[in-house]
Design a protein around this motif. Sequence first.
Motif, PDB file in Angstrom:
ATOM      1  N   ILE A 145       0.898  -1.094  -0.131  1.00 34.86           N
ATOM      2  CA  ILE A 145      -0.330  -0.038   0.142  1.00 34.86           C
ATOM      3  C   ILE A 145       1.358   1.398   0.009  1.00 34.86           C
ATOM      4  O   ILE A 145       1.554   1.390   0.773  1.00 34.86           O
ATOM      5  CB  ILE A 145      -0.945   0.052   1.167  1.00 34.86           C
ATOM      6  N   ILE A 146       0.179   1.796  -0.716  1.00 34.68           N
ATOM      7  CA  ILE A 146       2.094   3.569  -0.778  1.00 34.68           C
ATOM      8  C   ILE A 146       0.687   4.746  -0.797  1.00 34.68           C
ATOM      9  O   ILE A 146      -0.787   4.817  -1.280  1.00 34.68           O
ATOM     10  CB  ILE A 146       2.140   3.661  -2.026  1.00 34.68           C
ATOM     11  N   PHE A 147       1.161   5.117   0.247  1.00 32.76           N
ATOM     12  CA  PHE A 147      -0.281   6.147   0.718  1.00 32.76           C
ATOM     13  C   PHE A 147       0.585   7.746  -0.065  1.00 32.76           C
ATOM     14  O   PHE A 147       2.035   7.961  -0.150  1.00 32.76           O
ATOM     15  CB  PHE A 147       0.162   6.589   1.995  1.00 32.76           C
ATOM     16  N   HIS A 148      -0.460   8.256  -0.685  1.00 30.81           N
ATOM     17  CA  HIS A 148       0.328  10.270  -1.146  1.00 30.81           C
ATOM     18  C   HIS A 148       0.365  10.937  -0.292  1.00 30.81           C
ATOM     19  O   HIS A 148       0.596  11.735  -0.730  1.00 30.81           O
ATOM     20  CB  HIS A 148      -0.400   9.778  -2.771  1.00 30.81           C
ATOM     21  N   ASP A 149      -0.570  11.203   0.341  1.00 28.28           N
ATOM     22  CA  ASP A 149      -1.163  12.158   1.660  1.00 28.28           C
ATOM     23  C   ASP A 149       0.172  12.568   2.302  1.00 28.28           C
ATOM     24  O   ASP A 149       0.264  12.061   3.021  1.00 28.28           O
ATOM     25  CB  ASP A 149      -2.351  12.639   2.149  1.00 28.28           C
ATOM     26  N   PRO A 150       0.988  13.643   2.296  1.00 25.24           N
ATOM     27  CA  PRO A 150       1.789  14.051   2.724  1.00 25.24           C
ATOM     28  C   PRO A 150       1.505  14.075   3.853  1.00 25.24           C
ATOM     29  O   PRO A 150       2.269  13.967   5.072  1.00 25.24           O
ATOM     30  CB  PRO A 150       2.921  15.587   2.255  1.00 25.24           C
ATOM     31  N   GLY A 151       0.325  15.167   4.148  1.00 26.12           N
ATOM     32  CA  GLY A 151       0.109  14.338   5.998  1.00 26.12           C
ATOM     33  C   GLY A 151      -0.732  13.806   6.422  1.00 26.12           C
ATOM     34  O   GLY A 151       0.037  13.224   7.747  1.00 26.12           O
ATOM     35  N   PHE A 152      -0.769  12.369   5.670  1.00 23.70           N
ATOM     36  CA  PHE A 152      -1.139  11.557   6.416  1.00 23.70           C
ATOM     37  C   PHE A 152      -0.008  10.543   6.325  1.00 23.70           C
ATOM     38  O   PHE A 152      -0.157  10.142   7.591  1.00 23.70           O
ATOM     39  CB  PHE A 152      -1.849  10.392   5.528  1.00 23.70           C
ATOM     40  N   ILE A 153       1.162  10.499   5.278  1.00 21.24           N
ATOM     41  CA  ILE A 153       1.802  10.119   6.109  1.00 21.24           C
ATOM     42  C   ILE A 153       2.983  10.547   7.155  1.00 21.24           C
ATOM     43  O   ILE A 153       3.368   9.175   8.131  1.00 21.24           O
ATOM     44  CB  ILE A 153       2.874  10.339   4.962  1.00 21.24           C
ATOM     45  N   ARG A 154       3.189  12.305   7.969  1.00 23.25           N
ATOM     46  CA  ARG A 154       3.635  12.815   8.652  1.00 23.25           C
ATOM     47  C   ARG A 154       3.003  11.558   9.485  1.00 23.25           C
ATOM     48  O   ARG A 154       3.464  11.173  10.968  1.00 23.25           O
ATOM     49  CB  ARG A 154       4.003  13.897   8.587  1.00 23.25           C
ATOM     50  N   ARG A 155       1.492  11.898   9.996  1.00 25.11           N
ATOM     51  CA  ARG A 155       0.590  10.789  11.363  1.00 25.11           C
ATOM     52  C   ARG A 155       0.843   9.940  11.435  1.00 25.11           C
ATOM     53  O   ARG A 155       1.207   9.503  12.688  1.00 25.11           O
ATOM     54  CB  ARG A 155      -1.108  11.685  10.765  1.00 25.11           C
ATOM     55  N   PHE A 156       1.424   9.348  10.063  1.00 28.54           N
ATOM     56  CA  PHE A 156       1.434   7.711  10.823  1.00 28.54           C
ATOM     57  C   PHE A 156       2.776   7.437  10.731  1.00 28.54           C
ATOM     58  O   PHE A 156       2.368   6.235  11.646  1.00 28.54           O
ATOM     59  CB  PHE A 156       0.553   7.085   9.502  1.00 28.54           C
ATOM     60  N   ARG A 157       4.135   7.947  10.730  1.00 21.04           N
ATOM     61  CA  ARG A 157       5.117   8.198  11.288  1.00 21.04           C
ATOM     62  C   ARG A 157       5.171   8.837  12.629  1.00 21.04           C
ATOM     63  O   ARG A 157       5.869   7.929  12.997  1.00 21.04           O
ATOM     64  CB  ARG A 157       5.572   8.846  10.217  1.00 21.04           C
ATOM     65  N   GLN A 158       4.563   9.369  13.019  1.00 23.86           N
ATOM     66  CA  GLN A 158       4.230   9.975  13.732  1.00 23.86           C
ATOM     67  C   GLN A 158       3.522   8.688  15.100  1.00 23.86           C
ATOM     68  O   GLN A 158       4.326   7.823  15.997  1.00 23.86           O
ATOM     69  CB  GLN A 158       3.737  10.986  14.780  1.00 23.86           C
ATOM     70  N   TRP A 159       2.144   8.184  14.627  1.00 24.30           N
ATOM     71  CA  TRP A 159       1.967   7.080  15.509  1.00 24.30           C
ATOM     72  C   TRP A 159       2.404   5.939  15.265  1.00 24.30           C
ATOM     73  O   TRP A 159       2.081   5.046  16.429  1.00 24.30           O
ATOM     74  CB  TRP A 159       0.942   7.127  14.560  1.00 24.30           C
ATOM     75  N   THR A 160       3.022   5.493  14.358  1.00 26.29           N
ATOM     76  CA  THR A 160       4.312   4.107  14.533  1.00 26.29           C
ATOM     77  C   THR A 160       5.551   4.791  14.904  1.00 26.29           C
ATOM     78  O   THR A 160       5.500   2.959  16.344  1.00 26.29           O
ATOM     79  CB  THR A 160       5.174   4.079  13.415  1.00 26.29           C
ATOM     80  N   ARG A 161       5.891   5.568  15.561  1.00 28.48           N
ATOM     81  CA  ARG A 161       6.836   5.365  16.564  1.00 28.48           C
ATOM     82  C   ARG A 161       6.391   5.858  17.575  1.00 28.48           C
ATOM     83  O   ARG A 161       7.484   5.475  18.735  1.00 28.48           O
ATOM     84  CB  ARG A 161       7.693   6.942  16.071  1.00 28.48           C
ATOM     85  N   LYS A 162       5.805   6.371  18.210  1.00 32.55           N
ATOM     86  CA  LYS A 162       4.764   6.500  19.324  1.00 32.55           C
ATOM     87  C   LYS A 162       4.194   5.200  19.878  1.00 32.55           C
ATOM     88  O   LYS A 162       4.238   4.567  21.242  1.00 32.55           O
ATOM     89  CB  LYS A 162       3.075   7.611  19.419  1.00 32.55           C
ATOM     90  N   ASN A 163       3.883   4.433  19.075  1.00 33.24           N
ATOM     91  CA  ASN A 163       3.591   3.154  19.898  1.00 33.24           C
ATOM     92  C   ASN A 163       4.254   1.474  18.878  1.00 33.24           C
ATOM     93  O   ASN A 163       3.481   1.171  19.095  1.00 33.24           O
ATOM     94  CB  ASN A 163       1.964   2.933  18.365  1.00 33.24           C
ATOM     95  N   ALA A 164       5.516   2.358  18.971  1.00 35.46           N
ATOM     96  CA  ALA A 164       6.520   1.591  18.472  1.00 35.46           C
ATOM     97  C   ALA A 164       6.875  -0.659  19.568  1.00 35.46           C
ATOM     98  O   ALA A 164       6.823  -1.061  19.067  1.00 35.46           O
ATOM     99  CB  ALA A 164       7.871   1.750  18.388  1.00 35.46           C
ATOM    100  N   ALA A 165       6.342   0.129  20.557  1.00 35.58           N
ATOM    101  CA  ALA A 165       6.579  -1.273  21.404  1.00 35.58           C
ATOM    102  C   ALA A 165       5.900  -2.019  21.183  1.00 35.58           C
ATOM    103  O   ALA A 165       5.540  -3.387  21.405  1.00 35.58           O
ATOM    104  CB  ALA A 165       6.789  -0.483  22.770  1.00 35.58           C
TER     105      ALA A 165
END
Length: 57
Positions: free
Chosen positions: A18-38
Amino acid sequence: MHIYWRIQQDLNCLGEKIIFHDPGFIRRFRQWTRKNAAGLAVAEGFSLEDMLRTSLN
């Protein structure tokens, strides 16, 4: 964001990507994965030590 992560994991099992194109969504998804990495590491079967271990690659 959990639902998008779950969909991504299911598609990975099927060999799709899956490839996301929306830069805002990509940024929020990256932040979410870092926050929930454990939690994501536990879900994937990794230990926290494996994630924090430095890689030589």
